[in-house]
Write an enzyme that holds these catalytic residues in place. Structure first.
Site, PDB file in Angstrom:
ATOM      1  N   ASP A  53      63.438 -16.206 -17.749  1.00 41.69           N
ATOM      2  CA  ASP A  53      62.927 -14.835 -17.737  1.00 41.69           C
ATOM      3  C   ASP A  53      61.651 -14.732 -16.914  1.00 41.69           C
ATOM      4  O   ASP A  53      60.675 -15.432 -17.176  1.00 41.69           O
ATOM      5  CB  ASP A  53      62.648 -14.388 -19.180  1.00 41.69           C
ATOM      6  CG  ASP A  53      62.106 -12.967 -19.252  1.00 41.69           C
ATOM      7  OD1 ASP A  53      62.920 -12.050 -19.448  1.00 41.69           O
ATOM      8  OD2 ASP A  53      60.882 -12.783 -19.109  1.00 41.69           O
ATOM      9  N   LYS A  83      62.259  -8.140 -13.892  1.00 45.98           N
ATOM     10  CA  LYS A  83      61.888  -6.806 -14.377  1.00 45.98           C
ATOM     11  C   LYS A  83      61.254  -5.955 -13.290  1.00 45.98           C
ATOM     12  O   LYS A  83      60.580  -6.464 -12.388  1.00 45.98           O
ATOM     13  CB  LYS A  83      60.914  -6.933 -15.546  1.00 45.98           C
ATOM     14  CG  LYS A  83      61.379  -7.870 -16.657  1.00 45.98           C
ATOM     15  CD  LYS A  83      60.327  -7.992 -17.743  1.00 45.98           C
ATOM     16  CE  LYS A  83      60.672  -9.084 -18.729  1.00 45.98           C
ATOM     17  NZ  LYS A  83      60.437 -10.440 -18.167  1.00 45.98           N
ATOM     18  N   HIS A 114      60.359  -2.802 -17.105  1.00 48.73           N
ATOM     19  CA  HIS A 114      59.351  -3.576 -17.831  1.00 48.73           C
ATOM     20  C   HIS A 114      58.641  -2.756 -18.912  1.00 48.73           C
ATOM     21  O   HIS A 114      58.374  -3.257 -20.005  1.00 48.73           O
ATOM     22  CB  HIS A 114      58.325  -4.144 -16.848  1.00 48.73           C
ATOM     23  CG  HIS A 114      57.669  -5.391 -17.319  1.00 48.73           C
ATOM     24  ND1 HIS A 114      57.157  -6.346 -16.471  1.00 48.73           N
ATOM     25  CD2 HIS A 114      57.429  -5.873 -18.567  1.00 48.73           C
ATOM     26  CE1 HIS A 114      56.647  -7.346 -17.157  1.00 48.73           C
ATOM     27  NE2 HIS A 114      56.790  -7.080 -18.434  1.00 48.73           N
TER      28      HIS A 114
END
Length: 280
Positions: A53, A83, A114
């Site tokens: 991530d 993101k 985000h």
């Protein structure tokens, strides 16, 4: 040499994709991280992590992408998340392509908004009713699915209130809502709401923030001692057992290994009911 092949429990998203329950969070505590981030990601992949991530705002997509490309693990075996930056709500397609270019990958598995809050290029926060609203941003993100360059889209830091505004105007239900979760911030109502809507929840900061009080908490320490596991494993298993994926971060190889074994040991023991049970 390819990373270890470990049978890590996964969660099935509303797209049908499988998301490994324990991943690597690449926020270094500050923007960037450069070689430290790259080495961390390379070590994690070597240890068997398959859920990575990052975010445009983290300033390390380039290093995360390099770690993935140089890992000798097929891209298809890694679930890659990035993101959209708050300043890019009005230029979703362009910002996504820039992230893709920095990552050096042909696609990402999950692209998240985000925050449900846009900023102008100078960093000024826009009011909720100012365009682009987060609904408009989401509608632009939906169009990315047609490119084949993103497999799923989702949100981050969304509350029940913001989801209730978004969902009636969305053609695509978010696959994931990534929020901060840990025993001091369990967010029972949000977790139940997302489950009802078919939205998987990923927990960031599952060990708490810097100088986390969890590591000196008597209750958590007693569970750790009882089961012969680390306090971090108690916290991560708490997250996994309640149905959320967790994305801890560590630059230390032994902690990366220990955190990852949570996914293999979570079914071997049960947390104290008074610690894990949800509020009525």
């Amino acid at each position: 040499m390819p990373g270890q092949q470990i049978d890590v429990p996964s969660f099935t998203l509303n797209t049908g994709a499988k998301l490994p329950s324990v991943g690597l969070g690449c926020w270094m505590g500050y923007p960037g991280g450069g070689d430290d981030c790259e080495n961390m990601a390379k070590t994690a992949i070597k240890l068997g992590y398959r859920h990575i991530d990052t975010a445009a705002g983290y300033g390390n997509e380039e290093h995360v992408g390099k770690a993935i490309r140089e890992s000798d693990v097929p891209r298809s075996e890694i679930f890659l998340v990035t993101k959209l930056n708050n300043k890019d709500h009005g230029r979703v397609a362009e910002a996504f392509q820039e992230s893709l270019d920095r990552l050096g990958c042909e696609y990402v598995d999950l692209y998240l908004m985000h925050w449900p809050q846009a900023q102008n290029p100078d960093g000024k926060i826009l009011q909720p009713d100012q365009s682009p609203t987060y609904v408009e941003t989401w509608q632009a993100m939906e169009k990315l699915l047609d490119t084949g360059k993103v497999k799923a889209i989702g949100v981050s830091n969304f509350s029940i209130k913001t989801l209730e505004v978004l969902l009636p105007q969305a053609k695509v239900v978010p696959a994931v809502n990534q929020v901060q979760l840990h025993p001091c911030l369990p967010s029972f109502d949000l977790l139940a709401y997302c489950a009802q809507k078919g939205i998987h929840v990923t927990a960031y900061s599952p060990l708490g923030r810097k100088d986390s009080p969890f590591f000196s908490d008597d209750t958590i320490k007693s569970i750790s001692d009882k089961h012969g596991i680390t306090i971090a494993q108690v916290l991560l298993s708490w997250g996994v057992q309640r149905g959320t994926s967790v994305i801890p971060k560590s630059v230390q190889e032994e902690r990366l290994r220990s955190n990852f074994t949570t996914a293999r040991s979570a079914d071997d023991w049960t947390l104290a009911p008074d610690f894990i049970q949800q509020e009525s």
